[in-house]
Design a protein around this motif. Structure first.
Motif, mmCIF file in Angstrom:
data_model
loop_
_atom_site.group_PDB
_atom_site.id
_atom_site.type_symbol
_atom_site.label_atom_id
_atom_site.label_comp_id
_atom_site.label_asym_id
_atom_site.label_seq_id
_atom_site.Cartn_x
_atom_site.Cartn_y
_atom_site.Cartn_z
ATOM 1 N N ALA A 561 0.831 -1.209 0.000
ATOM 2 C CA ALA A 561 0.000 0.000 0.000
ATOM 3 C C ALA A 561 0.866 1.260 0.000
ATOM 4 N N SER A 562 1.989 1.232 0.708
ATOM 5 C CA SER A 562 2.891 2.395 0.726
ATOM 6 C C SER A 562 3.459 2.674 -0.655
ATOM 7 N N ARG A 563 3.763 1.615 -1.406
ATOM 8 C CA ARG A 563 4.275 1.805 -2.761
ATOM 9 C C ARG A 563 3.222 2.483 -3.645
ATOM 10 N N VAL A 564 1.965 2.060 -3.477
ATOM 11 C CA VAL A 564 0.884 2.655 -4.265
ATOM 12 C C VAL A 564 0.694 4.125 -3.879
ATOM 13 N N ALA A 606 -4.298 1.331 8.877
ATOM 14 C CA ALA A 606 -2.905 1.399 9.326
ATOM 15 C C ALA A 606 -2.817 1.814 10.786
ATOM 16 N N PHE A 607 -3.717 2.684 11.217
ATOM 17 C CA PHE A 607 -3.703 3.176 12.594
ATOM 18 C C PHE A 607 -3.919 2.028 13.583
ATOM 19 N N ARG A 608 -4.794 1.094 13.234
ATOM 20 C CA ARG A 608 -5.068 -0.043 14.124
ATOM 21 C C ARG A 608 -3.827 -0.891 14.358
ATOM 22 N N TYR A 609 -3.067 -1.119 13.315
ATOM 23 C CA TYR A 609 -1.878 -1.957 13.438
ATOM 24 C C TYR A 609 -0.710 -1.178 14.035
ATOM 25 N N ALA A 610 -0.676 0.131 13.807
ATOM 26 C CA ALA A 610 0.435 0.933 14.327
ATOM 27 C C ALA A 610 0.359 1.089 15.840
ATOM 28 N N ASN A 611 -0.823 0.981 16.424
ATOM 29 C CA ASN A 611 -0.997 1.163 17.865
ATOM 30 C C ASN A 611 -1.001 -0.154 18.633
ATOM 31 N N ASN A 612 -0.667 -1.233 17.976
ATOM 32 C CA ASN A 612 -0.580 -2.538 18.633
ATOM 33 C C ASN A 612 0.781 -3.163 18.333
ATOM 34 N N ASP A 613 1.209 -4.035 19.215
ATOM 35 C CA ASP A 613 2.471 -4.731 19.002
ATOM 36 C C ASP A 613 2.244 -5.899 18.039
ATOM 37 N N ASN A 614 2.768 -5.793 16.848
ATOM 38 C CA ASN A 614 2.652 -6.857 15.855
ATOM 39 C C ASN A 614 3.784 -6.698 14.854
ATOM 40 N N GLU A 615 3.919 -7.669 13.984
ATOM 41 C CA GLU A 615 5.038 -7.675 13.036
ATOM 42 C C GLU A 615 4.918 -6.599 11.966
ATOM 43 N N PHE A 616 3.719 -6.010 11.792
ATOM 44 C CA PHE A 616 3.520 -5.008 10.751
ATOM 45 C C PHE A 616 3.494 -3.584 11.302
ATOM 46 N N LYS A 617 3.865 -3.395 12.555
ATOM 47 C CA LYS A 617 3.731 -2.080 13.176
ATOM 48 C C LYS A 617 4.574 -1.028 12.453
ATOM 49 N N GLU A 618 5.801 -1.353 12.143
ATOM 50 C CA GLU A 618 6.698 -0.375 11.522
ATOM 51 C C GLU A 618 6.206 0.033 10.137
ATOM 52 N N SER A 619 5.798 -0.947 9.326
ATOM 53 C CA SER A 619 5.323 -0.620 7.977
ATOM 54 C C SER A 619 3.988 0.109 8.026
ATOM 55 N N LEU A 621 3.137 2.299 10.402
ATOM 56 C CA LEU A 621 3.500 3.683 10.723
ATOM 57 C C LEU A 621 4.017 4.420 9.483
ATOM 58 N N LYS A 622 4.794 3.731 8.677
ATOM 59 C CA LYS A 622 5.314 4.349 7.452
ATOM 60 C C LYS A 622 4.178 4.690 6.498
ATOM 61 N N LEU A 623 3.176 3.822 6.404
ATOM 62 C CA LEU A 623 2.027 4.099 5.545
ATOM 63 C C LEU A 623 1.264 5.324 6.033
ATOM 64 N N MET A 624 1.113 5.469 7.331
ATOM 65 C CA MET A 624 0.415 6.638 7.881
ATOM 66 C C MET A 624 1.143 7.931 7.507
ATOM 67 N N VAL A 625 2.470 7.900 7.563
ATOM 68 C CA VAL A 625 3.249 9.087 7.187
ATOM 69 C C VAL A 625 3.066 9.398 5.703
ATOM 70 N N ASN A 626 3.076 8.361 4.868
ATOM 71 C CA ASN A 626 2.928 8.568 3.426
ATOM 72 C C ASN A 626 1.551 9.114 3.056
ATOM 73 N N LEU A 627 0.555 8.872 3.906
ATOM 74 C CA LEU A 627 -0.804 9.347 3.635
ATOM 75 C C LEU A 627 -1.025 10.800 4.058
ATOM 76 N N THR A 628 -0.018 11.428 4.610
ATOM 77 C CA THR A 628 -0.186 12.782 5.156
ATOM 78 C C THR A 628 -0.715 13.758 4.108
ATOM 79 N N ASN A 629 -0.069 13.831 2.969
ATOM 80 C CA ASN A 629 -0.474 14.801 1.947
ATOM 81 C C ASN A 629 -1.866 14.507 1.399
ATOM 82 N N ILE A 630 -2.166 13.246 1.207
ATOM 83 C CA ILE A 630 -3.485 12.893 0.664
ATOM 84 C C ILE A 630 -4.585 13.286 1.638
ATOM 85 N N ARG A 631 -4.352 13.092 2.921
ATOM 86 C CA ARG A 631 -5.353 13.487 3.914
ATOM 87 C C ARG A 631 -5.487 15.015 3.964
#
Length: 729
Positions: A561-564, A606-619, A621-631
């Protein structure tokens, strides 16, 4: 007669025993119950002379000591492939101690007669070691699959003493045969035999890195020059074999510096040879494309009853076993990949070569009852070359404005439709890796975007319920970059399925990113309708959210999703530098605002996974940052739209929304993302080493099956040798 036999059977002991023994010698029985049998001795079936010579050899005797012409006759007579293979296998199991010295002697004699001036003896001298090696591979795999063709097998074949010199002599003889002038009678068949010898040696082990015979290939520096010369002189007759041999040679310890072929091929700059290589590959792809199109047209024009029976038959067949899809042989695609990956000089041939409409030998896999439909193919090796030689006098271009890349894009559009099949999925991945390498090359990108270099590329689309199959053939000529973007967009639309091809989507998005990065760097304004591509990417993001529970079990969806999202950020931040018109730049914002709910849901996802401890937390968070301009864009313009719509009685039209967007750019504040046009260069060693090891293994397995003792290849070979005897002097 009956009374006579009764009298003999009842003679006194000594006299009767003497008479009965002599009757047995002449083929009669003294038993009165067998009086109906023939009086004459039983006749035994006559044997071919070559079979008699085989029997004498495998009996353990040394018939050449008694008959000085034994080996002359042995190599002059037509090879009885079936009998030779059966006797080699039987003797290996029953009398290995007898077979070993005989096999060593036979191998030595083969090396002698390979350099004979007599064409028939030279030809047979090539094929005898082929059958010997194939038999050893077959029986060793049955006895001990782990050891394979190692030192014991090599000792069994040619003896431990002088084995290095013998194989060096063999390969040098093969190299000499490759250089024979085509005007000599039987030269094509001799070269085919030489290819079969060298390819059999290259395929003795499924894991090519464990093949000890490959060291002899690496040591012979002249072999590379010989096979590249064959590409120039006779690509139609030997082009397939050159591609197969070259692909295998480049796979041997390919990440070590010991592979001299990788070094030589990477700096190879013979334009004629590289052009011939492109023609060999392009011809195979073109023949496949034409055959598929003919079959597809025939299916479309068939009656509904025929379509129904075909569907039912396919369903029954698919239920009884895995159906193997037909495609161009992977060795050709592997050679194509190595050419674009290793040799920058090949890019010129790739983008400018007009492909000729002759068929190369062994272009396709042979499977007569598989889909997608294809014409009958020649998948066997060099022994079938005589049946498909090409008349160069009638050779013409299949189209005045086609090149290898345009034909390859059409081929990709066919293959990717069937990527649900594992074998076809691997082929699609190999095609996408080729496209990745091409889109990373600056010269290839410049050519694909040049509006003065246009091609007509017909892209096949998978049948889908929400759209009709396009039958339009009179397509306009366009830059190749347009066709490539359309190909990637078609893949995105047609592969949103439960068995999600994550790896293929990653390659697809990477190809799009490389094209856009080139356009941004060079400020190239491609004439292209971007809206369908944006809609496809937005639908992909929506699909990832809807199938979260199934897809997150195996893959990191946030990374894809971050690549897109980065592609959208590239359009938003730098679109004014490469989009062709200001209206196209406005449409980026329009589509973003129109589908704001998709981006809002993606942020919440992305927010749901970023606020929990899981293997996808870092990616996440990166997706949330990439969505900044679109939001920021959606919030800014939605406020403006809502305020304006409150003053209107009717819903806003598209033009009204576009006007609002144009008039409110000044109050929009965006964050500048760094390195949006940067990407990690493709590295095979770090990411795809296991994939190419598997491709090489499958290629070797396919070639070995051609000489399997369970096939009719040996019979076909014998028939070809028999038919060729009158033409060889």
């Amino acid at each position: 007669m009956k009374n006579l036999l009764y009298w003999i059977a009842n003679l006194p002991t000594r006299k009767g025993q003497y008479v009965r023994e002599n009757l047995v010698k002449i083929g009669m029985s003294a038993d009165s119950n067998t009086v109906n049998k023939s009086f004459w001795p039983v006749k035994t079936a006559l044997k071919e002379k070559i079979v008699v010579l085989y029997d004498a050899l495998f009996s353990g005797d040394q018939p050449w000591l008694e008959n000085g012409h034994y080996w002359d006759d042995f190599f002059l007579l037509k090879v009885n492939a079936k009998y030779l293979l059966e006797e080699l296998e039987r003797t290996y199991f029953d009398k290995p101690a007898v077979l070993k010295p005989q096999l060593n002697t036979m191998f030595d004699q083969c090396l002698t007669f390979i350099n004979s001036t007599h064409r028939i003896r030279q030809l047979n001298a090539y094929y005898v070691p082929i059958f010997s090696i194939c038999t050893l591979i077959h029986v060793i795999s049955r006895v001990n699959q782990r050891t394979g063709f190692g030192n014991p097998a090599l000792d069994f074949l040619c003896g431990s003493e002088g084995a290095d010199n013998k194989f060096e002599t063999l390969i040098e003889s093969v190299n000499h045969t490759f250089l024979i002038d085509e005007s000599f009678s039987g030269s094509i068949l001799l070269k085919n035999a030489a290819f079969d010898v060298i390819l059999t040696c290259c395929t003795t082990m499924l894991n090519i890195n464990e093949n000890m015979l490959m060291d002899y290939m690496m040591a012979n520096v002249n072999l590379f020059d010989s096979i590249t010369q064959l590409l120039i002189r006779c690509p139609a007759s030997h082009g397939y074999d050159v591609c197969l041999l070259l692909a295998l040679l480049l796979q041997y310890h390919k990440y070590d510096t010991s592979n001299t072929y990788i070094i030589r091929f990477s700096v190879f700059d013979d334009e004629v040879a590289l052009t011939s290589l492109a023609q060999v590959i392009g011809s195979s792809l073109n023949e496949y494309n034409k055959a598929y199109d003919i079959e597809r047209t025939a299916n479309e024009s068939s009656s509904w009853w025929s379509s129904l029976t075909t569907f039912v038959g396919s369903a029954i067949q698919s239920g009884t076993g895995n159906r193997r899809m037909k495609k161009v042989d992977d060795c050709l695609l592997l050679a194509f990949y190595e050419a674009v990956h290793l040799n920058r000089n090949f890019i010129s041939a790739l983008t400018h070569t007009a492909t000729n409409s002759w068929t190369t030998k062994g272009s396709f896999l042979s499977n007569t009852d598989a889909l997608p439909p294809l014409i009958p193919v020649l998948s066997s090796a060099s022994m079938l070359a005589v049946q498909d030689q090409t008349d160069f006098s009638n050779m013409d271009d299949f189209s005045g404005s086609n090149n290898l890349l345009s034909v390859f894009l059409e081929y990709c559009s066919i293959i990717q439709q069937f990527s649900k099949n594992e074998d076809m999925c691997n082929t699609t991945k190999l095609c996408y890796l080729i496209l990745l390498c091409i889109t990373e090359d600056e010269f290839a990108n410049a050519t694909m975007h040049d509006e003065n270099v246009t091609f007509t590329v017909y892209l096949h689309k998978a049948p889908m319920r929400h759209r009709k199959r396009s039958s339009e053939k009179n397509l306009p000529s366009r830059p190749l970059a347009v066709a490539l973007l359309d190909l990637m967009m078609e893949f995105i639309w047609s592969h949103m399925m439960r068995n999600f091809p994550f790896d293929l989507y990653t390659k697809c998005i990477g190809i799009i990113q490389r094209i856009l990065s080139f356009q941004k760097r060079t400020r190239t304004r491609l004439s292209y309708s971007w809206r369908p591509l944006w809609n496809a990417l937005i639908c992909l993001l929506k699909f990832l959210q809807n199938c979260e529970s199934q897809l997150t079990k195996h893959r990191d969806l946030f990374q894809l999703a971050s690549r897109v999202i980065n592609i959208f950020n590239l359009f938003i931040t730098f679109g004014d530098t490469f989009l062709r018109t200001p209206e196209a730049y406005d449409e980026v914002f329009y589509e973003t605002v129109r589908c704001y709910h998709v981006f809002d849901n993606l942020y919440a996802f992305a927010f749901r996974y970023a606020n929990n401890d899981n293997e996808f937390k870092e990616s996440a968070l990166k997706l949330m940052v990439n969505l900044t301009n679109i939001r920021l864009i959606t919030n800014h313009f939605n406020t403006k739209i809502e305020t304006f719509s409150n003053t209107q009685n009717n819903p806003l039209t598209e033009n009204q929304v576009l006007d609002l967007i144009r008039n409110n750019y000044d109050t929009l504040a965006l964050k500048l993302h760094d390195d949006l046009d940067q990407y990690d260069n493709y590295s095979e060693k770090t990411s795809e080493a296991s994939f190419f090891a598997n491709i090489a293994r499958n290629t070797i397995g396919q070639y070995r099956r051609q000489y399997s003792l369970d096939t009719n290849s040996s019979v076909q070979l014998s028939n070809i040798l028999l038919n060729e005897v009158p033409t060889i002097s």
